[in-house]
Scaffold this active site. Structure first.
Site, PDB file in Angstrom:
ATOM      1  N   TYR A   8       7.329 -10.243  31.340  1.00  0.00           N
ATOM      2  CA  TYR A   8       8.391 -10.811  30.502  1.00  0.00           C
ATOM      3  C   TYR A   8       8.639 -12.258  30.930  1.00  0.00           C
ATOM      4  CZ  TYR A   8       9.354  -5.882  29.399  1.00  0.00           C
ATOM      5  OH  TYR A   8       9.249  -4.563  29.016  1.00  0.00           O
ATOM      6  N   THR A  38      21.813  -1.036  15.634  1.00  0.00           N
ATOM      7  CA  THR A  38      23.207  -1.469  15.810  1.00  0.00           C
ATOM      8  C   THR A  38      23.847  -1.738  14.454  1.00  0.00           C
ATOM      9  OG1 THR A  38      22.671  -3.831  15.919  1.00  0.00           O
ATOM     10  CG2 THR A  38      22.623  -2.599  17.999  1.00  0.00           C
ATOM     11  N   PRO A  91      15.395   1.483  22.545  1.00  0.00           N
ATOM     12  CA  PRO A  91      16.169   2.628  22.034  1.00  0.00           C
ATOM     13  C   PRO A  91      17.073   2.250  20.867  1.00  0.00           C
ATOM     14  CG  PRO A  91      17.191   1.787  24.030  1.00  0.00           C
ATOM     15  CD  PRO A  91      15.905   1.018  23.857  1.00  0.00           C
TER      16      PRO A  91
HETATM   17  N1  LIG Z   1       7.387  -0.572  28.576  1.00  0.00           N
HETATM   18  C1  LIG Z   1       7.211  -1.298  27.502  1.00  0.00           C
HETATM   19  O1  LIG Z   1       6.072  -1.499  27.020  1.00  0.00           O
HETATM   20  C2  LIG Z   1       8.412  -1.901  26.834  1.00  0.00           C
HETATM   21  C3  LIG Z   1       8.325  -2.419  25.522  1.00  0.00           C
HETATM   22  C4  LIG Z   1       9.495  -2.908  24.938  1.00  0.00           C
HETATM   23  C5  LIG Z   1      10.697  -2.915  25.654  1.00  0.00           C
HETATM   24  N2  LIG Z   1      10.740  -2.443  26.935  1.00  0.00           N
HETATM   25  C6  LIG Z   1      12.000  -2.405  27.724  1.00  0.00           C
HETATM   26  O2  LIG Z   1      13.030  -1.855  26.929  1.00  0.00           O
HETATM   27  C7  LIG Z   1      14.123  -2.759  26.881  1.00  0.00           C
HETATM   28  C8  LIG Z   1      14.906  -2.597  25.606  1.00  0.00           C
HETATM   29  O3  LIG Z   1      14.078  -2.672  24.456  1.00  0.00           O
HETATM   30  P1  LIG Z   1      14.162  -3.878  23.460  1.00  0.00           P
HETATM   31  O4  LIG Z   1      14.752  -5.032  24.209  1.00  0.00           O
HETATM   32  O5  LIG Z   1      12.835  -3.984  22.819  1.00  0.00           O
HETATM   33  O6  LIG Z   1      15.141  -3.452  22.294  1.00  0.00           O
HETATM   34  P2  LIG Z   1      16.471  -2.595  22.096  1.00  0.00           P
HETATM   35  O7  LIG Z   1      17.100  -2.236  23.357  1.00  0.00           O
HETATM   36  O8  LIG Z   1      16.111  -1.522  21.154  1.00  0.00           O
HETATM   37  O9  LIG Z   1      17.367  -3.665  21.308  1.00  0.00           O
HETATM   38  C9  LIG Z   1      17.957  -4.745  21.981  1.00  0.00           C
HETATM   39  C10 LIG Z   1      18.731  -5.617  20.992  1.00  0.00           C
HETATM   40  O10 LIG Z   1      19.780  -4.866  20.397  1.00  0.00           O
HETATM   41  C11 LIG Z   1      20.864  -5.726  20.111  1.00  0.00           C
HETATM   42  N3  LIG Z   1      22.080  -5.199  20.749  1.00  0.00           N
HETATM   43  C12 LIG Z   1      22.194  -4.609  21.946  1.00  0.00           C
HETATM   44  N4  LIG Z   1      23.468  -4.243  22.179  1.00  0.00           N
HETATM   45  C13 LIG Z   1      24.167  -4.631  21.080  1.00  0.00           C
HETATM   46  C14 LIG Z   1      25.530  -4.541  20.721  1.00  0.00           C
HETATM   47  N5  LIG Z   1      26.415  -3.969  21.530  1.00  0.00           N
HETATM   48  N6  LIG Z   1      25.903  -5.057  19.521  1.00  0.00           N
HETATM   49  C15 LIG Z   1      25.015  -5.641  18.703  1.00  0.00           C
HETATM   50  N7  LIG Z   1      23.689  -5.754  18.993  1.00  0.00           N
HETATM   51  C16 LIG Z   1      23.299  -5.255  20.175  1.00  0.00           C
HETATM   52  C17 LIG Z   1      20.536  -7.095  20.645  1.00  0.00           C
HETATM   53  O11 LIG Z   1      20.060  -7.850  19.548  1.00  0.00           O
HETATM   54  P3  LIG Z   1      20.244  -9.439  19.419  1.00  0.00           P
HETATM   55  O12 LIG Z   1      19.137 -10.000  20.235  1.00  0.00           O
HETATM   56  O13 LIG Z   1      20.055  -9.678  17.939  1.00  0.00           O
HETATM   57  O14 LIG Z   1      21.588  -9.805  19.894  1.00  0.00           O
HETATM   58  C18 LIG Z   1      19.428  -6.789  21.643  1.00  0.00           C
HETATM   59  O15 LIG Z   1      18.555  -7.864  21.838  1.00  0.00           O
HETATM   60  C19 LIG Z   1      13.476  -4.145  27.100  1.00  0.00           C
HETATM   61  O16 LIG Z   1      14.407  -5.105  27.509  1.00  0.00           O
HETATM   62  C20 LIG Z   1      12.465  -3.798  28.161  1.00  0.00           C
HETATM   63  O17 LIG Z   1      13.096  -3.707  29.429  1.00  0.00           O
HETATM   64  C21 LIG Z   1       9.619  -1.920  27.512  1.00  0.00           C
END
Ligand SMILES: NC(=O)c1ccc[n+]([C@@H]2O[C@H](COP(=O)([O-])OP(=O)(O)OC[C@H]3O[C@@H](n4cnc5c(N)ncnc54)[C@H](OP(=O)(O)O)[C@@H]3O)[C@@H](O)[C@H]2O)c1
Length: 329
Positions: A58, A203, A196
């Site tokens: 990242y 959201t 998730p």
């Molecule tokens: N192992 C892997 O291959 C892999 C792949 C993907 C992700 N990951 C891990 O999983 C984590 C989470 O996944 P992700 O970042 O892809 O997506 P996510 O958790 O599904 O979504 C995150 C986004 O949701 C929004 N959000 C969160 N809380 C909110 C709230 N209270 N109100 C309004 N919007 C809210 C934000 O959007 P905005 O940016 O628009 O504010 C944030 O950027 C990553 O950070 C990483 O650590 C791992």
């Protein structure tokens, strides 16, 4: 905030973790000030989150660096999960990657060190032996994997057992329910759910598919005509937004934020240890942390499964969120 042990370890983690990918901003996430990222980490700790997920991949170490800066004197309160990239799985490269991550994180141990994606070239036995050596040396406390499907998990069986498999899992991405999650449950491997909130879709912040910026509209929910799509599929934009509307109705009825309902649903699923939710601000993480104490009724859990079953059917058994040519085995 409820806590659970990871695998058979003594390590206790909050059921809601902070995912630190979005903290780097950039192409997928948009502009992000470092001060906001640090404030997010502080707010996560204050809200009872002790589990933080990052990766060397990242921002080429930038996410790890931010996490190290954010935790600073509070390192002892945190459980750090990081990941080594698939191109660093040969023994020498893996050792170097681990040292770099320790430096980026400004710590002398990583609690959970995960293989980010399986390598198709480096023998798994070589990688596993090196990870065990790193654990014996105290540089890492536990070994996890990520994006391992049933065949990759089967290959590991003869070598050892990872404590966790970090997998794509949300109400809008349920493919792991077919084979991988049952396999994890059977083998005593905890599932950690990534994306998730379906990268924000859950959201409720987007009124339609057109509102989602191209950097994020790369998943197989969206049509392959989107400029950065790496799949050749029609997508299921209409069904995705119908499912979102149904989840919103349920959330409004029970008076909880939609994103928290989506996280609480995952936390209820058998085999799931924790959800790794991304957040970009103190306000966001303060809200998502509350999902750690939200318990849904059996009826609500079933209703949400029904509301998203058509999207599950259309996306099929491929857990890869981005590619038709699945990287899962
Ligand atoms: N192992 C892997 O291959 C892999 C792949 C993907 C992700 N990951 C891990 O999983 C984590 C989470 O996944 P992700 O970042 O892809 O997506 P996510 O958790 O599904 O979504 C995150 C986004 O949701 C929004 N959000 C969160 N809380 C909110 C709230 N209270 N109100 C309004 N919007 C809210 C934000 O959007 P905005 O940016 O628009 O504010 C944030 O950027 C990553 O950070 C990483 O650590 C791992």
């Amino acid at each position: 905030m409820r806590r659970r042990r990871i695998g058979n370890t003594e390590i206790e983690v909050s059921v809601v973790a902070l995912g630190c990918w979005g903290l780097i901003g950039g192409f997928t996430w948009g502009p992000q000030a470092a001060s906001d990222s640090i404030a997010t980490i502080h707010a996560a700790l204050d809200a009872g989150i002790n589990f933080f997920d990052t990766a060397e991949g990242y921002g080429e170490g930038y996410s790890e660096e931010l996490l190290g800066r954010g935790l600073a004197a509070r390192r002892h309160e945190a459980v750090i999960a990081s990941k080594v990239s698939a191109n660093h799985l040969a023994p020498g490269a893996l050792r170097e990657a681990c040292e770099r991550s320790l430096q980026n994180l400004n710590t002398d141990y990583i609690d959970l060190y995960q293989i980010h994606w399986p390598s198709r070239t480096v023998p798994l036995a070589d990688t596993w032996r090196t990870l065990e050596d790193l654990r014996a040396e105290g540089k890492i406390r536990a070994i996890g994997v990520s994006n391992f499907g049933v065949l990759d998990l089967a290959d590991l069986k003869a070598l050892g057992r990872p404590v966790t498999d970090q997998l794509p899992y949300s109400l809008l991405g349920r493919a792991i329910e077919y084979h991988i999650l049952p396999q994890c449950t059977l083998s005593g491997i905890g599932a950690l759910c990534y994306s998730p909130l379906a990268q924000g879709l859950l959201t409720g912040k987007f009124a339609s598919a057109d509102d989602v910026a191209d950097g994020r509209a790369r998943t197989r929910h969206f049509a392959s005509a989107r400029p950065h799509a790496r799949h050749g599929e029609a997508g299921c934009e209409m069904e995705t937004f119908e499912a979102i509307a149904a989840i919103r109705d349920v959330s409004d009825r029970i008076g909880e934020p939609m994103g928290n309902v989506a996280l609480a649903w995952l936390i209820r699923q058998a085999g799931v240890t924790a959800v790794i939710a991304g957040a970009r601000s103190a306000g966001q993480v303060g809200q998502t942390a509350l999902a750690g104490d939200l318990v849904l009724s059996d009826e609500t859990v079933a209703e949400l499964a029904t509301a998203t079953s058509e999207v599950k059917r259309l996306l099929g058994t491929n857990p890869d969120l981005w590619q038709s040519d699945s990287r899962f085995r």
